[in-house]
Design a protein around this motif. Structure first.
Motif, PDB file in Angstrom:
ATOM      1  N   GLY A 145      18.785 -17.147  -9.610  1.00  0.00           N
ATOM      2  CA  GLY A 145      17.535 -16.477  -9.275  1.00  0.00           C
ATOM      3  C   GLY A 145      17.689 -15.385  -8.223  1.00  0.00           C
ATOM      4  O   GLY A 145      16.713 -14.723  -7.875  1.00  0.00           O
ATOM      5  N   ARG A 146      18.887 -15.148  -7.733  1.00  0.00           N
ATOM      6  CA  ARG A 146      19.056 -14.127  -6.692  1.00  0.00           C
ATOM      7  C   ARG A 146      19.148 -12.728  -7.299  1.00  0.00           C
ATOM      8  O   ARG A 146      19.604 -12.542  -8.425  1.00  0.00           O
ATOM      9  N   GLN A 147      18.709 -11.741  -6.535  1.00  0.00           N
ATOM     10  CA  GLN A 147      18.734 -10.347  -6.954  1.00  0.00           C
ATOM     11  C   GLN A 147      20.173  -9.834  -7.032  1.00  0.00           C
ATOM     12  O   GLN A 147      21.003 -10.171  -6.184  1.00  0.00           O
ATOM     13  N   VAL A 148      20.452  -9.005  -8.015  1.00  0.00           N
ATOM     14  CA  VAL A 148      21.777  -8.392  -8.138  1.00  0.00           C
ATOM     15  C   VAL A 148      21.925  -7.265  -7.113  1.00  0.00           C
ATOM     16  O   VAL A 148      22.983  -7.121  -6.504  1.00  0.00           O
ATOM     17  N   THR A 149      20.855  -6.483  -6.897  1.00  0.00           N
ATOM     18  CA  THR A 149      20.910  -5.440  -5.878  1.00  0.00           C
ATOM     19  C   THR A 149      21.095  -6.111  -4.522  1.00  0.00           C
ATOM     20  O   THR A 149      20.368  -7.026  -4.172  1.00  0.00           O
ATOM     21  N   GLY A 150      22.122  -5.667  -3.792  1.00  0.00           N
ATOM     22  CA  GLY A 150      22.449  -6.257  -2.502  1.00  0.00           C
ATOM     23  C   GLY A 150      23.483  -7.366  -2.584  1.00  0.00           C
ATOM     24  O   GLY A 150      23.996  -7.824  -1.567  1.00  0.00           O
ATOM     25  N   LEU A 151      23.814  -7.786  -3.784  1.00  0.00           N
ATOM     26  CA  LEU A 151      24.746  -8.895  -3.988  1.00  0.00           C
ATOM     27  C   LEU A 151      26.165  -8.497  -3.583  1.00  0.00           C
ATOM     28  O   LEU A 151      26.663  -7.434  -3.967  1.00  0.00           O
ATOM     29  N   ARG A 152      26.818  -9.352  -2.803  1.00  0.00           N
ATOM     30  CA  ARG A 152      28.212  -9.118  -2.420  1.00  0.00           C
ATOM     31  C   ARG A 152      29.092  -9.483  -3.609  1.00  0.00           C
ATOM     32  O   ARG A 152      29.053 -10.606  -4.093  1.00  0.00           O
ATOM     33  N   ILE A 153      29.884  -8.512  -4.072  1.00  0.00           N
ATOM     34  CA  ILE A 153      30.741  -8.748  -5.235  1.00  0.00           C
ATOM     35  C   ILE A 153      32.229  -8.649  -4.909  1.00  0.00           C
ATOM     36  O   ILE A 153      33.059  -8.977  -5.754  1.00  0.00           O
ATOM     37  N   TYR A 154      32.574  -8.177  -3.698  1.00  0.00           N
ATOM     38  CA  TYR A 154      33.960  -8.185  -3.219  1.00  0.00           C
ATOM     39  C   TYR A 154      33.963  -8.725  -1.801  1.00  0.00           C
ATOM     40  O   TYR A 154      33.086  -8.399  -1.005  1.00  0.00           O
ATOM     41  N   TRP A 155      34.951  -9.543  -1.480  1.00  0.00           N
ATOM     42  CA  TRP A 155      35.078 -10.078  -0.131  1.00  0.00           C
ATOM     43  C   TRP A 155      36.527 -10.418   0.145  1.00  0.00           C
ATOM     44  O   TRP A 155      37.336 -10.498  -0.768  1.00  0.00           O
ATOM     45  N   ASP A 156      36.819 -10.549   1.425  1.00  0.00           N
ATOM     46  CA  ASP A 156      38.149 -10.934   1.872  1.00  0.00           C
ATOM     47  C   ASP A 156      39.230  -9.956   1.404  1.00  0.00           C
ATOM     48  O   ASP A 156      40.372 -10.354   1.156  1.00  0.00           O
TER      49      ASP A 156
END
Length: 137
Positions: A75-86
């Motif tokens: 249910g979370r929005q895709v806009t603003g979603l972190r897709i790369y980390w570390d």
């Protein structure tokens, strides 16, 4: 002549081995399919990336992370979603973790920037896919 050679040899041995840092990936990047803009920013000592903006028509209420393997996150929005980390320097690029909301897969990410282009290789097990994004202002 021998003294110059010996001096150069001492300088080489005494100097620490410095590997060239990879090109910066900070900034805004348009995806290869033209569907979005991803913002790459520092997060602590490493780099992260989040979806800054979608360039496609979204359903009422915005695009949701519907394919996430964790039902609680669908249910979370895709806009603003972190897709790369570390993401950390690795040779001439960056290595870390990634997530694709399009198919709900987590993968090992390898990114390398050169000029206004950035290639990303994402691997799940032995299966990999490489795409090229373009830097935007």
């Amino acid at each position: 002549m021998l003294y110059r050679f010996a001096g150069a040899l001492v300088a080489c041995v005494a100097a620490p081995s410095l590997a060239a840092a990879p090109a910066s990936i900070a900034g805004r990047w348009k995806t290869d399919d033209g569907k979005g803009i991803v913002m790459m920013t520092p997060c602590g000592a490493r780099m992260c990336g989040h979806i800054d903006r979608l360039l496609i028509k979204q359903p009422a209420g915005g695009q949701l992370d519907e394919r996430n393997p964790d039902k609680a996150k669908r249910g979370r929005q895709v806009t603003g979603l972190r897709i790369y980390w570390d993401l950390a320097p690795d040779g001439d690029g960056w290595k870390g973790e990634g997530y694709s909301p399009e198919d709900g897969r987590y993968y090992k990410a390898y990114l390398r920037a050169k000029g206004d282009k950035m290639t990303m290789k994402g691997c799940v097990a032995v299966f990999c896919r490489t795409v090229t994004w373009t830097r935007v202002g």
